[in-house]
Structures are given as C-alpha cells and as structure tokens.
Design a protein around this motif. Sequence first.
Motif, PDB file in Angstrom:
ATOM      1  N   ASP A  19       9.881  32.920 -40.370  1.00  0.00           N
ATOM      2  CA  ASP A  19       8.740  33.231 -41.226  1.00  0.00           C
ATOM      3  C   ASP A  19       8.392  31.971 -42.013  1.00  0.00           C
ATOM      4  O   ASP A  19       9.276  31.233 -42.448  1.00  0.00           O
ATOM      5  N   GLU A 152       7.755  40.692 -47.610  1.00  0.00           N
ATOM      6  CA  GLU A 152       8.161  41.701 -46.640  1.00  0.00           C
ATOM      7  C   GLU A 152       9.676  41.662 -46.446  1.00  0.00           C
ATOM      8  O   GLU A 152      10.350  40.704 -46.819  1.00  0.00           O
ATOM      9  N   GLU A 155      11.761  38.532 -45.392  1.00  0.00           N
ATOM     10  CA  GLU A 155      11.389  37.237 -45.962  1.00  0.00           C
ATOM     11  C   GLU A 155      12.292  36.850 -47.125  1.00  0.00           C
ATOM     12  O   GLU A 155      11.874  36.776 -48.280  1.00  0.00           O
TER      13      GLU A 155
HETATM   14 NA    NA Z   1       6.020  37.606 -42.048  1.00  0.00          NA
END
Ligand code: NA
Length: 210
Positions: A19, A152, A155
């Motif tokens: 990410d 999220e 993350e």
């Molecule tokens: Na993401």
Amino acid sequence: LKVGDDGSRGAFIVLEGLDRSGKTSQCSKLLSYLEGLGHPTELWRFPDRSTSIGQMISAYLSNQSQLDDHTIHLLYSANRWEKSSLMETKLKSGTTLIVDRYSYSGVAFSSAKGLDFEWCKAPEIGLLAPDLVLYLDITPEKAAERGGYGGERYEKLEFQKKVAESYQALRDPSWKIIDGCQSMEEVQKLLQEIVLDHVIACKKGRALSH
Ligand code: NA
Ligand code: DGP
Ligand code: NA
C-alpha cells in the motif's frame, strides 16, 4: 487458449506492491500513455469493489464488518474469478488490461496474517496468468511516510512489513522489479518501456496461459 484469427490480443499487465507504493497513480499514467499511442487499453483493479462480493470486501477493509481470515481470502479470490471470463473476452478482443493488484496480493496479504502459503495459493489456480508482473519496490517505512495511510484495515507499518516479506517469498525471476523510491517520472519512464514491449509482442500473437 485460442485468440483472435491472426493470434493478436491485448496484453495482461499486473502491478503489485505495498500500500502507498505508487501503483495506482502509475497505472492511470500507463493507461493514458497506451491510449495515446492508439492501443485499446483498460484499467482494472482488484478488489473490484463494484460487485456484491466486492462490497463485502470493502466493508471488511473499512472495519464495518468482521470476517474470518480464510473467509475473506476466499472472497478476494472469488472477486477475481467473477471477473475472469470478461477479462478473457477483453484480452481476446485486443484490449490491453492494466491491472492494479491480482493473485499475488491475495497470497501476500493473507499469508502475512499467518495463513499457510500453499493454502493461500490454491484458489488462484486456473485464473488467467498475466503476461507481465511489475513490482513497485518500496520499503514499508518509506511507504508509511508517504502522505500517511488511508486508514483501511491493512494500512499499518507492522503489517506491511510482513506483506513485504511475503512478496519476497512469492517473487519469481520473471517479475520486473522497479525501484519505487525514484521520482514518479522516472518510474513511469521505466514502466512505459517495459509495458510497450509486451503490448507489441501480444499484438503479434502470443498465446495466453492459465
Ligand atoms: Na489501500
Ligand atoms: P487497494 O484497493 O488496492 O488499496 O486494496 C485494498 C487492500 O486490500 C490493500 O491493503 C491490499 C489488500 N488486498 C488486495 N487484494 C487482496 C487479496 O486478494 N487478499 C488480501 N488478503 N488482501 C488483498
Ligand atoms: Na492502491
């Protein structure tokens, strides 16, 4: 898998990475680049949150629902399977697909939770194989510094470190590893060269594999 009469088809290109590795911006730049050269191209991403399975995944990611680790793993996989025949149709009709995450994310993120590696791979078997996997390589610490995470479920620095290790275990020599710490422009230039080669090769007719 048989393709168009002259064997020509679109290329199936996957971008992977942690990410905040820059994948999503690079994918949309690739789309405009290829369209600008007149190659029919679409940008796809997984999870595809537009389907009902995708909405279950999205609710899980935003912590609105709780699911057992195996269950969410199978939903991610089902989300790829539900798009697979459309994906095949598009490729055969000559459309190149730039895909933001695929089965490799499935295995990397779930095995980072401690699920068995081989168990994680099993539901991905038989999905269309990409022509090219591009990995945007960035350290979890660098990724975390970049404008922060969106909040999220996955993350978080500690978890992303485990994901990075899983990706390391998954990598095979066919992957193209791109140093994601370079400037956006430098990364894009590298990606454009590699991707264009593949788009042209597929246009000349290389069979798709499962
Ligand atoms: Na993401
Ligand atoms: P994105 O929309 O690309 O930010 O992806 C959402 C999050 O889901 C991201 O943290 C990566 C993770 N992810 C993507 N695909 C899979 C998958 O197949 N399995 C698991 N467990 N996680 C995934
Ligand atoms: Na992303």
